[in-house]
Scaffold this active site. Structure first.
Site, short mmCIF file in Angstrom:
data_model
loop_
_atom_site.label_atom_id
_atom_site.label_comp_id
_atom_site.label_asym_id
_atom_site.label_seq_id
_atom_site.Cartn_x
_atom_site.Cartn_y
_atom_site.Cartn_z
N SER A 121 0.87 -1.18 0.00
CA SER A 121 0.00 0.00 0.00
C SER A 121 0.90 1.22 0.00
O SER A 121 1.93 1.25 -0.69
CB SER A 121 -0.94 -0.04 1.20
N LYS B 280 -5.29 2.61 -3.09
CA LYS B 280 -4.58 2.01 -1.95
C LYS B 280 -5.52 1.75 -0.76
O LYS B 280 -5.36 0.76 -0.06
CB LYS B 280 -3.41 2.91 -1.53
N TYR C 222 -5.01 7.77 -6.51
CA TYR C 222 -3.99 6.87 -5.94
C TYR C 222 -4.42 6.41 -4.54
O TYR C 222 -4.38 5.21 -4.22
CB TYR C 222 -2.66 7.62 -5.89
N1 LIG Z 1 8.26 5.24 -4.19
C1 LIG Z 1 7.39 5.69 -3.32
O1 LIG Z 1 7.47 6.87 -2.91
C2 LIG Z 1 6.33 4.82 -2.77
C3 LIG Z 1 5.88 3.70 -3.44
N2 LIG Z 1 4.87 2.94 -2.92
C4 LIG Z 1 4.36 1.77 -3.63
O2 LIG Z 1 5.40 0.83 -3.77
C5 LIG Z 1 5.23 0.08 -4.97
C6 LIG Z 1 6.52 0.14 -5.79
O3 LIG Z 1 6.82 1.48 -6.06
P1 LIG Z 1 8.24 1.94 -6.67
O4 LIG Z 1 9.27 0.96 -6.33
O5 LIG Z 1 8.39 3.36 -6.30
O6 LIG Z 1 7.87 1.89 -8.23
P2 LIG Z 1 8.75 1.87 -9.56
O7 LIG Z 1 8.01 2.75 -10.52
O8 LIG Z 1 10.18 2.15 -9.31
O9 LIG Z 1 8.57 0.36 -10.01
C7 LIG Z 1 7.29 -0.12 -10.31
C8 LIG Z 1 7.37 -1.58 -10.69
O10 LIG Z 1 6.06 -2.05 -11.02
C9 LIG Z 1 6.05 -2.57 -12.35
N3 LIG Z 1 4.74 -2.34 -12.96
C10 LIG Z 1 4.13 -1.16 -13.17
N4 LIG Z 1 2.96 -1.32 -13.81
C11 LIG Z 1 2.82 -2.66 -14.01
C12 LIG Z 1 1.82 -3.46 -14.63
N5 LIG Z 1 0.74 -2.92 -15.19
N6 LIG Z 1 2.00 -4.80 -14.66
C13 LIG Z 1 3.10 -5.37 -14.12
N7 LIG Z 1 4.08 -4.66 -13.52
C14 LIG Z 1 3.94 -3.32 -13.47
C15 LIG Z 1 7.19 -1.82 -13.04
O11 LIG Z 1 7.71 -2.48 -14.17
P3 LIG Z 1 7.17 -2.17 -15.68
O12 LIG Z 1 6.98 -0.69 -15.79
O13 LIG Z 1 8.20 -2.74 -16.58
O14 LIG Z 1 5.87 -2.92 -15.77
C16 LIG Z 1 8.22 -1.80 -11.92
O15 LIG Z 1 8.86 -3.05 -11.82
C17 LIG Z 1 4.01 0.70 -5.67
O16 LIG Z 1 2.89 -0.09 -5.39
C18 LIG Z 1 3.88 2.07 -5.03
O17 LIG Z 1 2.56 2.54 -5.06
C19 LIG Z 1 4.29 3.25 -1.72
C20 LIG Z 1 4.70 4.34 -1.01
C21 LIG Z 1 5.74 5.21 -1.48
C1 LIG Z 2 -0.91 10.54 14.15
C2 LIG Z 2 0.34 11.03 13.66
C3 LIG Z 2 0.49 11.02 12.18
C4 LIG Z 2 1.89 11.16 11.76
C5 LIG Z 2 2.33 11.54 10.42
C6 LIG Z 2 1.46 11.47 9.23
C7 LIG Z 2 2.21 11.68 7.98
C8 LIG Z 2 1.45 11.33 6.75
C9 LIG Z 2 2.21 11.57 5.50
C10 LIG Z 2 1.66 10.83 4.33
C11 LIG Z 2 2.64 10.73 3.22
C12 LIG Z 2 2.14 9.97 2.05
C13 LIG Z 2 3.25 9.65 1.08
C14 LIG Z 2 2.81 8.77 -0.03
C15 LIG Z 2 3.96 8.33 -0.89
C16 LIG Z 2 3.54 7.64 -2.11
O1 LIG Z 2 2.86 6.65 -2.08
C17 LIG Z 2 3.96 8.27 -3.37
N1 LIG Z 2 5.34 8.64 -3.36
C18 LIG Z 2 3.69 7.44 -4.54
O2 LIG Z 2 4.36 6.28 -4.44
#
Ligand SMILES: NC(=O)C1=CN([C@@H]2O[C@H](COP(=O)(O)OP(=O)(O)OC[C@H]3O[C@@H](n4cnc5c(N)ncnc54)[C@H](OP(=O)(O)O)[C@@H]3O)[C@@H](O)[C@H]2O)C=CC1
Ligand SMILES: CCCCCCCCCCCCCCCC(=O)[C@@H](N)CO
Length: 322
Positions: free
Chosen positions: A171, A189, A185
């Site tokens: 998530s 999630k 988004y």
């Molecule tokens: N980075 C962040 O700030 C955060 C990320 N997340 C979550 O973590 C997970 C990974 O994120 P992150 O590492 O940043 O992402 P990246 O964009 O770096 O990597 C995403 C991966 O998912 C694959 N992917 C995307 N679309 C598809 C599809 N339709 N079918 C199969 N594979 C797919 C991509 O490969 P390809 O494009 O080749 O398909 C790649 O391997 C996500 O679910 C994201 O929402 C959560 C919080 C914060």
């Molecule tokens: C009770 C106390 C609460 C404490 C702190 C709360 C902070 C909340 C911040 C939320 C940040 C969301 C980032 C999402 C990142 C993400 O998913 C994208 N980068 C896309 O991947």
């Protein structure tokens, strides 16, 4: 005096009940091992998924990764071979294509740990965001995860004496609290959480443990892209929880998965956020349940302060614009 004592007893009542319950329902700690077991990671060619694949391989797991782009998959395979000496299987599949997902899962062999980590994020205000982009996020993040679990479950249930299994779902902290610019988004999630809570009740009888992982902003190739066009307010609000490295998130995630935790926060703010939004989600650890109960009130106050602060930023941003 008697009144004071009564008051004290009343205050201590929740704790006494908790301690009493601890004795009767002592939850057995599950240890879900990785060594010599098969972990199937989607989105394993980049960012958090690639870090997960690397660390799981280091721990001696048999690793399969799935993503769309075959070149990136090949590069990931080579980099994991180089850093761990282990071979991973790769599957070039779009999670939106159910038949292809089913075939990849069947070809990969019996799965012990399924990690649904694929995800896309295109932040924008709902009014500006094209419907196709909204649908894109719901389809890949939410429907894609339904496809994966639906295809994997029949095979995971029949793993015959391989010990406990796990379904982990990536998530985001934006799946615990709605954030400006993340309407689609966050919806995708939050949707995963509803699914995971229901699913856990359905699969516990097969000794399968569901884990939901909630990272903050994480330095990945996908995040670097996102950052180029993220609304300023989204970044300001997300900064409340800082940023992590993909390797750190992967480490927390694997630890949470192996201990069979349902909610897996990744940093300190994430821990507070997880308690503040615990709702009716399951909790295996008695210690955590205790911590949740005693801190929930004060954390609601903290949560309100965060919200006031965020609405303050939004107001300031509007007045600067006009
Ligand atoms: N980075 C962040 O700030 C955060 C990320 N997340 C979550 O973590 C997970 C990974 O994120 P992150 O590492 O940043 O992402 P990246 O964009 O770096 O990597 C995403 C991966 O998912 C694959 N992917 C995307 N679309 C598809 C599809 N339709 N079918 C199969 N594979 C797919 C991509 O490969 P390809 O494009 O080749 O398909 C790649 O391997 C996500 O679910 C994201 O929402 C959560 C919080 C914060
Ligand atoms: C009770 C106390 C609460 C404490 C702190 C709360 C902070 C909340 C911040 C939320 C940040 C969301 C980032 C999402 C990142 C993400 O998913 C994208 N980068 C896309 O991947």
């Amino acid at each position: 005096m008697a009144l004071n004592l009564l008051f004290l007893l009343f205050l201590l009542l929740p704790f006494s009940i908790l301690i009493f319950l601890a004795f009767i329902v002592r939850p057995k700690p599950t240890k879900i091992p990785l060594k010599n077991r098969h972990i199937f990671i989607t989105g394993g060619s980049s960012g958090i998924g690639l870090a997960l694949a690397n660390q799981a391989a280091l721990e001696g797991a048999r690793v399969s990764i799935l993503a769309r782009n075959p070149t990136k998959l090949q590069e990931a395979k080579e980099s994991i071979k180089l850093s761990t000496g282990r071979d991973v299987s790769v599957f070039s599949v779009d999670v939106r294509d159910y038949e292809a997902v089913e075939k990849a899962i069947r070809d990969s062999g019996p799965i012990d740990t399924l990690v649904c980590n694929q995800g896309v994020y295109v932040p924008q205000e709902l009014e500006e965001q094209p419907l196709e982009e909204i649908k894109f996020m719901i389809d890949v993040n939410l429907m894609g995860t339904f496809n994966l679990i639906k295809a994997a479950l029949p095979l995971m249930k029949n793993r015959a004496d391989r010990g406990p299994g796990s379904i982990a779902i990536m998530s985001s902290q934006a799946g615990q609290v709605g954030i400006y610019g993340y309407s689609a988004y966050s919806a995708s999630k939050f949707g995963l959480r509803g699914m995971a809570e229901a699913l856990q009740q359905e699969v516990i009888g097969y000794d399968i443990h569901v884990s939901l992982i909630f990272p903050p902003d994480t330095e990945t190739p996908g995040f670097a892209e996102e950052n180029k066009k993220r609304p300023q307010l989204t970044s300001v609000i997300a900064a409340s929880s800082g940023a992590m490295k993909a390797e750190e998130v992967a480490k927390k995630a694997l630890h949470g998965i192996q201990s069979g935790s349902f909610i897996v926060p990744c940093n300190f703010e994430g821990l507070l956020l997880s308690i503040a939004t615990a709702g009716l989600s399951p909790q295996r650890s008695f210690l955590m349940a205790f911590a949740e109960v005693v801190t929930i009130g004060i954390l609601r106050i903290a949560a309100l302060c965060f919200q006031w602060n965020w609405y303050g930023s939004i107001e300031k941003w509007h007045s600067r614009k006009s």
